[in-house]
Design a protein around this motif. Structure first.
Motif, PDB file in Angstrom:
ATOM      1  N   GLY A 149       2.405  -3.008  -8.625  1.00  0.00           N
ATOM      2  CA  GLY A 149       3.629  -3.756  -8.333  1.00  0.00           C
ATOM      3  C   GLY A 149       4.914  -2.933  -8.297  1.00  0.00           C
ATOM      4  O   GLY A 149       6.007  -3.484  -8.345  1.00  0.00           O
ATOM      5  N   TYR A 150       4.777  -1.617  -8.190  1.00  0.00           N
ATOM      6  CA  TYR A 150       5.962  -0.750  -8.135  1.00  0.00           C
ATOM      7  C   TYR A 150       6.277  -0.350  -6.700  1.00  0.00           C
ATOM      8  O   TYR A 150       5.401  -0.331  -5.840  1.00  0.00           O
ATOM      9  N   LEU A 151       7.534  -0.027  -6.455  1.00  0.00           N
ATOM     10  CA  LEU A 151       7.980   0.425  -5.144  1.00  0.00           C
ATOM     11  C   LEU A 151       8.029   1.955  -5.151  1.00  0.00           C
ATOM     12  O   LEU A 151       8.688   2.542  -6.013  1.00  0.00           O
ATOM     13  N   VAL A 152       7.330   2.559  -4.220  1.00  0.00           N
ATOM     14  CA  VAL A 152       7.334   4.009  -4.100  1.00  0.00           C
ATOM     15  C   VAL A 152       7.720   4.334  -2.666  1.00  0.00           C
ATOM     16  O   VAL A 152       7.054   3.898  -1.720  1.00  0.00           O
ATOM     17  N   ASN A 153       8.819   5.078  -2.513  1.00  0.00           N
ATOM     18  CA  ASN A 153       9.323   5.427  -1.183  1.00  0.00           C
ATOM     19  C   ASN A 153       9.325   6.924  -0.917  1.00  0.00           C
ATOM     20  O   ASN A 153       9.484   7.352   0.213  1.00  0.00           O
ATOM     21  N   ASP A 167       2.666  13.875   7.813  1.00  0.00           N
ATOM     22  CA  ASP A 167       2.152  12.773   8.640  1.00  0.00           C
ATOM     23  C   ASP A 167       1.480  11.706   7.787  1.00  0.00           C
ATOM     24  O   ASP A 167       1.684  10.504   8.001  1.00  0.00           O
ATOM     25  N   ALA A 168       0.660  12.145   6.829  1.00  0.00           N
ATOM     26  CA  ALA A 168      -0.033  11.195   5.954  1.00  0.00           C
ATOM     27  C   ALA A 168       0.970  10.370   5.153  1.00  0.00           C
ATOM     28  O   ALA A 168       0.804   9.155   5.005  1.00  0.00           O
ATOM     29  N   MET A 169       2.021  11.015   4.677  1.00  0.00           N
ATOM     30  CA  MET A 169       3.049  10.300   3.909  1.00  0.00           C
ATOM     31  C   MET A 169       3.797   9.320   4.801  1.00  0.00           C
ATOM     32  O   MET A 169       4.063   8.189   4.415  1.00  0.00           O
ATOM     33  N   SER A 170       4.129   9.775   5.990  1.00  0.00           N
ATOM     34  CA  SER A 170       4.856   8.930   6.935  1.00  0.00           C
ATOM     35  C   SER A 170       4.066   7.657   7.261  1.00  0.00           C
ATOM     36  O   SER A 170       4.628   6.565   7.307  1.00  0.00           O
ATOM     37  N   LYS A 171       2.764   7.799   7.444  1.00  0.00           N
ATOM     38  CA  LYS A 171       1.908   6.632   7.736  1.00  0.00           C
ATOM     39  C   LYS A 171       1.880   5.653   6.570  1.00  0.00           C
ATOM     40  O   LYS A 171       1.608   4.472   6.751  1.00  0.00           O
ATOM     41  N   ALA A 172       2.154   6.153   5.359  1.00  0.00           N
ATOM     42  CA  ALA A 172       2.181   5.305   4.167  1.00  0.00           C
ATOM     43  C   ALA A 172       3.609   4.896   3.801  1.00  0.00           C
ATOM     44  O   ALA A 172       3.865   4.462   2.679  1.00  0.00           O
ATOM     45  N   ASP A 173       4.529   5.029   4.773  1.00  0.00           N
ATOM     46  CA  ASP A 173       5.942   4.687   4.552  1.00  0.00           C
ATOM     47  C   ASP A 173       6.563   5.454   3.393  1.00  0.00           C
ATOM     48  O   ASP A 173       7.270   4.886   2.548  1.00  0.00           O
TER      49      ASP A 173
END
Length: 192
Positions: A149-153, A167-173
């Motif tokens: 339930g945490y927000l990770v950006n 790229d992998a991070m970008s796909k996971a927002d």
């Protein structure tokens, strides 16, 4: 340079030299991602030294957003990073918790995946990482935190090997912010 308040430029220069001297090796290696490489970076000899951890923590803390409640990372590489940033934050009057993400749920007691003072659900957490290749370890930590339930950006890394992690991070927002790219460490190692 004041050792208790290094300039960002001096801190980065000193850390780059430490990484080139103590973390980088050239040879034939298998990486955690399963890939083969001639370049290997093990940040632990630097992140587990007092001066190295201080430099890393100083540079990471400058990138933590004011609204972040905690920093977190997957055990073992992120353990000193999380501890260092949290301690430096406290010394700087910043309220920031640290969480360690287990690779497997605790096999007894509560069966917890996360260790540390848990912030309220919905809190923003930044993930810390030593070396990013494909991003797999960071994404594991992010997935666990988001499931809780945490927000990770954002993910902060010491080194980006530039082998697909962005790229992998970008796909996971997620934004991936790295202190260094592998090529910078290789260049510094060649100049020493």
């Amino acid at each position: 340079m004041n050792p208790l308040n290094p300039s960002l430029v001096a801190a980065k220069e000193n850390l780059l030299t430490l990484l080139a001297q103590k973390a980088y090796r050239y040879g034939d290696f298998s990486l955690a991602s399963g890939k083969k490489s001639s370049h290997y970076v093990n940040c632990k000899p630097v992140s587990l030294s007092g001066s190295g951890l201080f430099l890393i923590s100083s540079l990471f803390l400058k990138q933590i957003n004011e609204g972040d409640s905690a920093v977190a990372g997957l055990t073992l590489g992120a353990d000193p990073l999380v501890s260092g940033v949290v301690m430096l934050a406290s010394q700087s009057g910043i309220d920031l918790s640290g969480l360690i993400v287990r690779k497997e749920a605790k096999g007894y007691g509560t069966g917890a995946w996360l260790e540390g003072p848990l912030p309220p659900k919905g809190s923003v957490i930044t993930v810390l990482e030593d070396v990013v290749t494909t991003g797999g370890s960071s994404l594991k930590a992010v997935e666990r935190l988001r499931t809780q339930g945490y927000l990770v950006n954002k993910v902060l890394a010491i080194v980006d090997r530039e082998e697909g992690g962005v790229d992998a991070m970008s796909k996971a927002d997620l934004d991936l912010n790295s202190l260094f790219f592998l090529k910078e460490i290789v260049e510094r190692a060649k100049s020493l």
